[in-house]
Motif scaffolding. Structure first.
Motif, PDB file in Angstrom:
ATOM      1  N   ARG A   4      83.058  27.669 -10.464  1.00  0.00           N
ATOM      2  CA  ARG A   4      84.332  27.076 -10.845  1.00  0.00           C
ATOM      3  C   ARG A   4      85.454  27.998 -10.407  1.00  0.00           C
ATOM      4  NH1 ARG A   4      84.828  23.399 -16.138  1.00  0.00           N
ATOM      5  NH2 ARG A   4      87.020  22.800 -16.003  1.00  0.00           N
ATOM      6  N   THR A   5      86.509  27.423  -9.880  1.00  0.00           N
ATOM      7  CA  THR A   5      87.596  28.234  -9.360  1.00  0.00           C
ATOM      8  C   THR A   5      88.931  27.602  -9.715  1.00  0.00           C
ATOM      9  OG1 THR A   5      88.429  29.347  -7.366  1.00  0.00           O
ATOM     10  CG2 THR A   5      87.688  27.067  -7.120  1.00  0.00           C
ATOM     11  N   GLU A   6      89.990  28.341  -9.445  1.00  0.00           N
ATOM     12  CA  GLU A   6      91.342  27.838  -9.661  1.00  0.00           C
ATOM     13  C   GLU A   6      91.870  27.224  -8.364  1.00  0.00           C
ATOM     14  OE1 GLU A   6      92.940  27.734 -12.531  1.00  0.00           O
ATOM     15  OE2 GLU A   6      91.234  28.689 -13.532  1.00  0.00           O
ATOM     16  N   TYR A   7      92.674  26.217  -8.511  1.00  0.00           N
ATOM     17  CA  TYR A   7      93.224  25.520  -7.360  1.00  0.00           C
ATOM     18  C   TYR A   7      93.873  26.478  -6.359  1.00  0.00           C
ATOM     19  CZ  TYR A   7      96.966  22.949  -4.914  1.00  0.00           C
ATOM     20  OH  TYR A   7      97.829  22.455  -3.984  1.00  0.00           O
ATOM     21  N   ARG A   8      94.685  27.400  -6.852  1.00  0.00           N
ATOM     22  CA  ARG A   8      95.407  28.309  -5.957  1.00  0.00           C
ATOM     23  C   ARG A   8      94.507  29.395  -5.378  1.00  0.00           C
ATOM     24  NH1 ARG A   8      99.294  26.453  -9.391  1.00  0.00           N
ATOM     25  NH2 ARG A   8     101.314  25.922  -8.449  1.00  0.00           N
ATOM     26  N   HIS A   9      93.269  29.463  -5.817  1.00  0.00           N
ATOM     27  CA  HIS A   9      92.328  30.428  -5.256  1.00  0.00           C
ATOM     28  C   HIS A   9      91.475  29.822  -4.150  1.00  0.00           C
ATOM     29  CE1 HIS A   9      92.410  32.917  -9.259  1.00  0.00           C
ATOM     30  NE2 HIS A   9      93.548  32.979  -8.567  1.00  0.00           N
ATOM     31  N   THR A  10      91.602  28.521  -3.930  1.00  0.00           N
ATOM     32  CA  THR A  10      90.793  27.883  -2.893  1.00  0.00           C
ATOM     33  C   THR A  10      91.346  28.230  -1.513  1.00  0.00           C
ATOM     34  OG1 THR A  10      92.119  25.850  -2.862  1.00  0.00           O
ATOM     35  CG2 THR A  10      90.244  25.944  -4.415  1.00  0.00           C
ATOM     36  N   GLU A  11      90.455  28.317  -0.542  1.00  0.00           N
ATOM     37  CA  GLU A  11      90.875  28.577   0.837  1.00  0.00           C
ATOM     38  C   GLU A  11      91.769  27.448   1.344  1.00  0.00           C
ATOM     39  OE1 GLU A  11      88.796  30.085   4.955  1.00  0.00           O
ATOM     40  OE2 GLU A  11      87.800  28.491   3.814  1.00  0.00           O
ATOM     41  N   HIS A  12      91.500  26.228   0.885  1.00  0.00           N
ATOM     42  CA  HIS A  12      92.292  25.081   1.309  1.00  0.00           C
ATOM     43  C   HIS A  12      93.772  25.291   0.965  1.00  0.00           C
ATOM     44  CE1 HIS A  12      88.184  23.934   0.356  1.00  0.00           C
ATOM     45  NE2 HIS A  12      88.274  22.957   1.217  1.00  0.00           N
ATOM     46  N   TYR A  13      94.046  25.757  -0.250  1.00  0.00           N
ATOM     47  CA  TYR A  13      95.424  25.997  -0.674  1.00  0.00           C
ATOM     48  C   TYR A  13      96.013  27.186   0.068  1.00  0.00           C
ATOM     49  CZ  TYR A  13      99.324  27.498  -3.591  1.00  0.00           C
ATOM     50  OH  TYR A  13     100.563  27.911  -4.033  1.00  0.00           O
ATOM     51  N   ILE A  14      95.247  28.280   0.136  1.00  0.00           N
ATOM     52  CA  ILE A  14      95.757  29.522   0.725  1.00  0.00           C
ATOM     53  C   ILE A  14      96.102  29.328   2.196  1.00  0.00           C
ATOM     54  CG2 ILE A  14      95.139  31.889   1.340  1.00  0.00           C
ATOM     55  CD1 ILE A  14      93.421  31.926  -1.244  1.00  0.00           C
ATOM     56  N   VAL A  15      95.171  28.740   2.971  1.00  0.00           N
ATOM     57  CA  VAL A  15      95.411  28.567   4.402  1.00  0.00           C
ATOM     58  C   VAL A  15      96.558  27.590   4.646  1.00  0.00           C
ATOM     59  CG1 VAL A  15      94.416  27.680   6.541  1.00  0.00           C
ATOM     60  CG2 VAL A  15      93.063  29.166   5.060  1.00  0.00           C
ATOM     61  N   THR A  16      96.599  26.492   3.898  1.00  0.00           N
ATOM     62  CA  THR A  16      97.668  25.509   4.084  1.00  0.00           C
ATOM     63  C   THR A  16      99.027  26.108   3.736  1.00  0.00           C
ATOM     64  OG1 THR A  16      96.151  23.697   3.563  1.00  0.00           O
ATOM     65  CG2 THR A  16      98.500  23.223   3.420  1.00  0.00           C
ATOM     66  N   ARG A  17      99.086  26.878   2.657  1.00  0.00           N
ATOM     67  CA  ARG A  17     100.359  27.497   2.262  1.00  0.00           C
ATOM     68  C   ARG A  17     100.834  28.485   3.317  1.00  0.00           C
ATOM     69  NH1 ARG A  17     101.548  31.378  -3.000  1.00  0.00           N
ATOM     70  NH2 ARG A  17     103.808  31.474  -2.705  1.00  0.00           N
ATOM     71  N   ARG A  18      99.918  29.328   3.810  1.00  0.00           N
ATOM     72  CA  ARG A  18     100.297  30.297   4.836  1.00  0.00           C
ATOM     73  C   ARG A  18     100.797  29.592   6.099  1.00  0.00           C
ATOM     74  NH1 ARG A  18      95.184  34.534   4.411  1.00  0.00           N
ATOM     75  NH2 ARG A  18      95.893  35.644   2.522  1.00  0.00           N
ATOM     76  N   PHE A  19     100.125  28.518   6.460  1.00  0.00           N
ATOM     77  CA  PHE A  19     100.523  27.801   7.663  1.00  0.00           C
ATOM     78  C   PHE A  19     101.903  27.182   7.498  1.00  0.00           C
ATOM     79  CE2 PHE A  19     100.842  24.102  10.394  1.00  0.00           C
ATOM     80  CZ  PHE A  19     100.448  24.625  11.625  1.00  0.00           C
ATOM     81  N   LEU A  20     102.136  26.495   6.381  1.00  0.00           N
ATOM     82  CA  LEU A  20     103.412  25.813   6.183  1.00  0.00           C
ATOM     83  C   LEU A  20     104.561  26.811   6.010  1.00  0.00           C
ATOM     84  CD1 LEU A  20     102.347  22.872   3.838  1.00  0.00           C
ATOM     85  CD2 LEU A  20     102.806  22.803   6.288  1.00  0.00           C
ATOM     86  N   ASN A  21     104.276  27.977   5.446  1.00  0.00           N
ATOM     87  CA  ASN A  21     105.315  28.996   5.279  1.00  0.00           C
ATOM     88  C   ASN A  21     105.746  29.593   6.617  1.00  0.00           C
ATOM     89  OD1 ASN A  21     105.553  28.762   2.529  1.00  0.00           O
ATOM     90  ND2 ASN A  21     104.163  30.443   2.052  1.00  0.00           N
ATOM     91  N   ASP A  22     104.818  29.676   7.573  1.00  0.00           N
ATOM     92  CA  ASP A  22     105.145  30.293   8.861  1.00  0.00           C
ATOM     93  C   ASP A  22     104.211  29.766   9.941  1.00  0.00           C
ATOM     94  OD1 ASP A  22     106.048  31.850  10.920  1.00  0.00           O
ATOM     95  OD2 ASP A  22     105.941  33.753   9.833  1.00  0.00           O
ATOM     96  N   PRO A  23     104.380  28.514  10.340  1.00  0.00           N
ATOM     97  CA  PRO A  23     103.460  27.933  11.331  1.00  0.00           C
ATOM     98  C   PRO A  23     103.491  28.658  12.667  1.00  0.00           C
ATOM     99  CG  PRO A  23     105.345  26.477  10.961  1.00  0.00           C
ATOM    100  CD  PRO A  23     105.396  27.527   9.907  1.00  0.00           C
ATOM    101  N   GLU A  24     104.673  29.138  13.087  1.00  0.00           N
ATOM    102  CA  GLU A  24     104.749  29.820  14.374  1.00  0.00           C
ATOM    103  C   GLU A  24     103.886  31.073  14.387  1.00  0.00           C
ATOM    104  OE1 GLU A  24     107.345  28.869  12.591  1.00  0.00           O
ATOM    105  OE2 GLU A  24     108.198  27.225  13.797  1.00  0.00           O
ATOM    106  N   ARG A  25     103.929  31.847  13.321  1.00  0.00           N
ATOM    107  CA  ARG A  25     103.126  33.069  13.256  1.00  0.00           C
ATOM    108  C   ARG A  25     101.639  32.743  13.251  1.00  0.00           C
ATOM    109  NH1 ARG A  25     100.887  36.181   9.105  1.00  0.00           N
ATOM    110  NH2 ARG A  25     100.682  38.405   9.612  1.00  0.00           N
ATOM    111  N   MET A  26     101.228  31.747  12.450  1.00  0.00           N
ATOM    112  CA  MET A  26      99.825  31.373  12.381  1.00  0.00           C
ATOM    113  C   MET A  26      99.329  30.873  13.733  1.00  0.00           C
ATOM    114  SD  MET A  26      98.463  31.791   9.276  1.00  0.00           S
ATOM    115  CE  MET A  26      97.202  30.532   9.015  1.00  0.00           C
ATOM    116  N   LEU A  27     100.115  30.030  14.393  1.00  0.00           N
ATOM    117  CA  LEU A  27      99.719  29.511  15.690  1.00  0.00           C
ATOM    118  C   LEU A  27      99.702  30.617  16.737  1.00  0.00           C
ATOM    119  CD1 LEU A  27     101.661  26.120  15.720  1.00  0.00           C
ATOM    120  CD2 LEU A  27      99.192  26.448  15.546  1.00  0.00           C
TER     121      LEU A  27
END
Length: 256
Positions: free
Chosen positions: A218-241
């Motif tokens: 069992r995990t927390e929503y904000r601890h999932t890779e899905h949340y973490i990766v999506t948040r990082r991408f949306l915060n700075d898509p140019e850097r991630m790309l």
């Protein structure tokens, strides 16, 4: 938050056959060891990487609850190809109540379920399509037909098992689904959803189970890779790309 009890917990009522490929799924190790998986929230999410076993587990739960392996209600009996696992034959579902309604939705076989509904509607008697919005699900887009199913066919006191529903839905329509889930949960329904969508996982108070090489935890929503990766991408898509494409360029340079 306590769920309605249509599924309280699941466990293996008897051991899987020694030669079953299911024994190779790390996520099922705890169930094979005799542990029980609790469903104590009206909404439970099964998340994890591709191949982790979340769809296999959801399918097993559906079969153990009496649903057709290819989807639909417990009264659906169509079969286009026998590809489901045997997990449902070995799972036991502990419950404190029985749902008045239910539906197992599989994104990959929704077309077949819609075709079966059309065939049933052709039989003598009241129109079955009235329960699905009055229009054939095939006469709508994938997303429209899915929402028509949820908004017209799903009701209170129901058990709804959804396998990757985001495959049919835009981000805005995923929010619509969240609102409908909230409404139905308030009317005594229970949802178990296998998903990759960080939008759906944000449902307030939901239980989130991560299936991985470590098993089921069992995990927390904000601890999932899905949340973490999506948040990082949306915060700075140019850097991630930039990082992604730089790695790709390096791989190409290393090729002989």
């Amino acid at each position: 938050m306590s769920g309605p009890g249509y599924i309280r917990e699941i466990f293996l009522g008897r051991p899987l056959p020694e030669d079953s490929w299911l024994n190779r799924l790390p996520a099922l190790a705890q169930l094979r060891a005799g542990e029980r998986l609790a469903f104590d929230s009206p909404v439970t999410f099964l998340v994890g990487e591709n191949g982790a076993g979340k769809s296999t587990l959801l399918e097993g739960i559906a079969v153990a609850c009496g649903f057709n392996p290819e989807g639909g209600t417990r009264n659906f009996s169509f079969s286009t190809r026998d590809t489901h696992s045997a997990l449902g034959d070995y799972l036991t579902v502990s419950r404190s109540a029985y749902p008045r309604d239910g539906f197992f939705l599989r994104a990959e076989s929704f077309y077949n379920a819609a075709s079966y509904i059309d065939r049933l509607d052709e039989e003598p008697g009241p129109s079955l399509l009235d329960s699905y919005g009055g229009v054939s699900l095939h006469a709508q887009s994938h997303g429209e037909s899915f929402l028509a199913l949820v908004q017209n066919r799903f009701g209170g006191e129901g058990l709804y098992l959804l396998d990757e529903p985001e495959a049919a839905l835009s981000p805005a329509r995923q929010l619509t689904l969240l609102g409908q889930m909230r409404l139905l949960a308030g009317e005594g329904s229970q949802f178990v959803v296998a998903t990759h969508s960080p939008i759906l996982m944000a449902y307030p108070g939901a239980a989130v189970y991560l299936l991985s090489e470590k098993g089921i935890e069992r995990t927390e929503y904000r601890h999932t890779e899905h949340y973490i990766v999506t948040r990082r991408f949306l915060n700075d898509p140019e850097r991630m790309l930039g990082m992604l494409f730089a790695d790709g360029d390096a791989d190409q340079r290393e090729e002989p």
